[in-house]
Scaffold this motif. Structure first.
Motif: not given
Length: 277
Positions: A21-27, A69-75, A153-158, A266-273
């Protein structure tokens, strides 16, 4: 035995990341529609493309070969948690090969690795003393137009924000800190899997080293190796982490409720610049 290998990977990288599960939360609205599509399309590649990463883990007795093995974002999410620091102190350098391999594989899979920087961050609440950061790519040069897409990204922590808000009403800063600390320790030191990993000859040294380092950073005595996975050690670690978090919250937030609303464990943030290289 593969079960123990999986246990080791969980303990080493703190926890398993759910890559489903990944959500594009802002651009950020840019001037160039072409460049904004580049930021968004790069984010889409990261969340939809999968890859396999081979790496080795150094131990006192040699090296352990691993594949994940996993998605690039998951890795990237796994890498940022593996790179968690406490007050700037890294838990272990044994995860460095994994982090390097993830960065290399991500660069290989992106069609335009120049003009792109990926910033990954996990922070359980604002201005936390405990955090994970991971960067792929160089920073943009000065005075260029930089645009960004943000992926949650879901961090995996509750996800304990609601529990933290409830605890704030009844027990103030201490209540919020207790909820967050319990979740952090449960993620970093999974009770059953850590015990199994410590009892396995192949994985015990690396997992034990990371756990002793964590305890040391919180001034918890684990001089007796046999007590590393004990309930007493876990309780002492939760208390120590609670104290550290409570200090953070009282310093940073005006009220316990403000602190609880900041909880994002419970969240990890990935910023693509992206920018024109």
């Amino acid at each position: 035995m593969r079960a123990i290998s999986t246990v080791f990977d969980v303990s080493l990288c703190l926890l398993l990341i759910s890559a489903s599960v990944f959500v594009l939360v802002g651009v950020k609205p840019p001037d160039s529609s072409i460049r904004t599509r580049t930021a968004e399309s790069t984010a889409n590649v990261l969340t939809t493309s999968t890859a396999e990463v081979n790496y080795t883990i150094p131990t006192n007795t040699g090296r352990i070969r691993r594949t994940t093995h996993g998605s690039l974002a998951g890795l990237l999410g796994e890498a940022v948690l593996a790179n968690t620091t406490v007050r700037g102190g890294e838990l272990s350098h044994t995860t460095d090969p994994f982090e390097r391999r993830v960065a290399r594989r991500v660069r290989e899979r992106l069609d335009h690795s120049s003009g792109v920087q990926l910033l990954v961050r996990w922070m359980p609440y604002r201005d936390a003393h405990l955090e994970g950061q991971f960067v792929v790519g160089e920073s943009p040069p000065p005075r260029v137009d930089v645009h960004a897409a943000v992926v949650s990204l879901p961090s995996g922590l509750p996800p304990v924000r609601e529990r933290a808000i409830d605890a704030a009403r009844h027990d103030g800063y201490r209540g919020v800190a207790s909820v967050v600390a319990a979740a952090v320790v449960a993620g970093m030191v999974p009770e059953r899997t850590t015990r199994l990993a410590l009892s396995d000859r192949e994985t015990s040294s690396a997992v034990g080293l990371r756990l002793r380092r964590l305890a040391h950073l919180y001034d918890v005595d684990v001089s007796n190796t046999h007590l590393l996975a004990s309930e007493r050690t876990r309780a002492s670690l939760v208390d120590a982490v609670t104290n550290a978090i409570e200090d953070d919250l009282q310093t940073t937030f005006e009220t316990p409720t403000d602190a609880a609303r900041s909880v994002s464990i419970g969240e990890t943030r990935l910023v693509v610049r992206t920018w024109d290289a």
